[in-house]
Design an enzyme around this catalytic site. Structure first.
Site, short mmCIF file in Angstrom:
data_model
loop_
_atom_site.label_atom_id
_atom_site.label_comp_id
_atom_site.label_asym_id
_atom_site.label_seq_id
_atom_site.Cartn_x
_atom_site.Cartn_y
_atom_site.Cartn_z
N CYS A 90 12.03 -26.90 20.63
CA CYS A 90 11.48 -25.40 20.79
C CYS A 90 11.96 -24.56 19.70
O CYS A 90 13.20 -24.50 19.53
CB CYS A 90 11.95 -25.03 22.21
SG CYS A 90 11.77 -23.14 22.46
N CYS A 93 13.64 -21.44 20.90
CA CYS A 93 15.26 -21.63 21.47
C CYS A 93 16.21 -21.59 20.37
O CYS A 93 17.35 -21.21 20.66
CB CYS A 93 15.21 -22.99 22.27
SG CYS A 93 14.05 -23.04 23.62
#
Length: 166
Positions: A90, A93
């Site tokens: 991600c 993230c």
């Protein structure tokens, strides 16, 4: 090569110890030591040409290992906990994680941060209804008191943490 050097240093420290010593000698130098041969055997002398670099251990951020670890360190925590549900793949993230860690560290122990990889702990992600990453939960006394999904700037993160701390 580095492993051989470490092994050599370790063996040299054992050989150079006097048999009457019952424990490891205290460290007297912050620099690495280099083994050298001398007529009386192998000895260790400090090497002033080298420096040891150390990092501080973060006590405010930790990775969740399994369900019982989450229960012990998050649900049963007396300190408010920010739970970061993330994934290795991600992109957002990777931006939010360090930013959030920095903001939590600024709180000086008033709040701690638990990191949960959703690929490793899908059961926790399902239990806490994580449908997208990054998802961040604010937990106090085992209850979820606040939540957000996506990236936030530092001002928004600070407001989120202040609300959690009270």
């Amino acid at each position: 090569m580095a492993q051989r050097l470490l092994l050599r240093r370790f063996l040299a420290s054992i050989i150079s110890r006097k048999p009457s010593q019952g424990r490891w000698p205290p460290l007297t130098s912050r620099t690495p030591q280099t083994p050298q041969c001398s007529p009386g055997g192998l000895t260790i002398t400090p090497n002033p040409g080298r420096t040891i670099y150390t990092t501080r251990v973060s006590l405010t951020t930790f990775n969740i290992q399994d369900g019982p670890d989450f229960q012990d360190r998050v649900v049963n925590s007396e300190t408010p906990v920010v739970v970061d549900f993330h994934a290795q793949w991600c992109g957002p993230c990777k931006i939010l994680g360090p930013r959030l860690e920095k903001m939590v560290a600024k709180q000086h122990g008033k709040v701690v941060m638990a990191k949960v990889d959703i690929d490793d702990h899908t059961d926790l992600a399902i239990e806490y209804e994580v449908s997208a990453v990054p998802t961040v939960l604010a937990m106090k006394n085992g209850d979820v008191v606040d939540k957000f999904v996506g990236i936030k700037d530092e001002d928004q993160l600070e407001a989120f943490l202040k609300k959690l701390i009270g």
